[in-house]
Enzyme design. Structure first.
Site, PDB file in Angstrom:
ATOM      1  N   HIS A  52      -2.977  -0.426  -0.209  1.00  0.00           N
ATOM      2  CA  HIS A  52      -3.635   0.883  -0.229  1.00  0.00           C
ATOM      3  C   HIS A  52      -4.744   0.916  -1.280  1.00  0.00           C
ATOM      4  O   HIS A  52      -5.831   1.451  -1.032  1.00  0.00           O
ATOM      5  CB  HIS A  52      -2.592   1.966  -0.505  1.00  0.00           C
ATOM      6  CG  HIS A  52      -3.132   3.351  -0.555  1.00  0.00           C
ATOM      7  ND1 HIS A  52      -3.680   3.986   0.536  1.00  0.00           N
ATOM      8  CD2 HIS A  52      -3.198   4.237  -1.580  1.00  0.00           C
ATOM      9  CE1 HIS A  52      -4.071   5.204   0.186  1.00  0.00           C
ATOM     10  NE2 HIS A  52      -3.786   5.372  -1.095  1.00  0.00           N
ATOM     11  N   GLN A 110      -6.520  -1.591  -2.456  1.00  0.00           N
ATOM     12  CA  GLN A 110      -7.643  -2.406  -2.003  1.00  0.00           C
ATOM     13  C   GLN A 110      -8.426  -1.680  -0.907  1.00  0.00           C
ATOM     14  O   GLN A 110      -9.652  -1.746  -0.854  1.00  0.00           O
ATOM     15  CB  GLN A 110      -7.153  -3.763  -1.497  1.00  0.00           C
ATOM     16  CG  GLN A 110      -6.605  -4.656  -2.581  1.00  0.00           C
ATOM     17  CD  GLN A 110      -7.652  -5.017  -3.608  1.00  0.00           C
ATOM     18  OE1 GLN A 110      -8.755  -5.463  -3.294  1.00  0.00           O
ATOM     19  NE2 GLN A 110      -7.322  -4.822  -4.879  1.00  0.00           N
ATOM     20  N   ASP A 111      -7.712  -0.985  -0.045  1.00  0.00           N
ATOM     21  CA  ASP A 111      -8.356  -0.200   1.006  1.00  0.00           C
ATOM     22  C   ASP A 111      -9.217   0.897   0.396  1.00  0.00           C
ATOM     23  O   ASP A 111     -10.355   1.114   0.842  1.00  0.00           O
ATOM     24  CB  ASP A 111      -7.290   0.394   1.925  1.00  0.00           C
ATOM     25  CG  ASP A 111      -7.889   1.177   3.078  1.00  0.00           C
ATOM     26  OD1 ASP A 111      -8.772   0.629   3.772  1.00  0.00           O
ATOM     27  OD2 ASP A 111      -7.467   2.334   3.293  1.00  0.00           O
ATOM     28  N   HIS A 112      -8.708   1.565  -0.627  1.00  0.00           N
ATOM     29  CA  HIS A 112      -9.483   2.604  -1.311  1.00  0.00           C
ATOM     30  C   HIS A 112     -10.780   2.025  -1.867  1.00  0.00           C
ATOM     31  O   HIS A 112     -11.847   2.625  -1.734  1.00  0.00           O
ATOM     32  CB  HIS A 112      -8.664   3.211  -2.452  1.00  0.00           C
ATOM     33  CG  HIS A 112      -8.163   4.578  -2.198  1.00  0.00           C
ATOM     34  ND1 HIS A 112      -8.201   5.209  -0.984  1.00  0.00           N
ATOM     35  CD2 HIS A 112      -7.608   5.478  -3.046  1.00  0.00           C
ATOM     36  CE1 HIS A 112      -7.691   6.415  -1.094  1.00  0.00           C
ATOM     37  NE2 HIS A 112      -7.309   6.600  -2.336  1.00  0.00           N
TER      38      HIS A 112
END
Length: 107
Positions: A77, A79-81
């Site tokens: 999450h 890294q996605d942000h």
């Protein structure tokens, strides 16, 4: 999960979120004609991304030193942000440039 890793992960989420919010505010400012505020918000977004990269670099350095980290949903999450914030900032720059062009070329 180690406290140090959790802090870095939460930093990625926080700074990534701040960068995305600043980029969105920059677009809104440009849309309303306030290009100075748009520029400042983009500077703020970039500063948040620098902080996020510092957090990410800490995690990568640990991995490179052989300290394996368990990848959790929270890690993914974070890294996605970060990636979303980077893409959003890049697109915001282009949108602001378009608004700038429109305002400078009004007849």
């Amino acid at each position: 999960m180690e406290e140090k890793n959790l802090e870095a992960i939460m930093g990625l989420i926080m700074y990534g979120g701040n960068a995305k919010s600043d980029a969105m505010e920059a677009i809104a400012a440009a849309k309303s004609g306030n290009l100075a505020l748009a520029n400042q918000k983009m500077i703020d977004a970039e500063a948040s991304l620098v902080e996020a990269h510092h957090a990410q670099t800490g995690l990568l350095t640990q991995e490179a030193q052989g300290n394996q980290m368990t990848v959790t949903l929270l890690t993914v999450h974070s890294q996605d942000h970060l990636m979303t914030a980077i893409a959003f900032k890049d697109l915001a720059k282009e949108i602001i440039d378009l608004y700038r062009y429109i305002y400078e070329n009004k007849e």
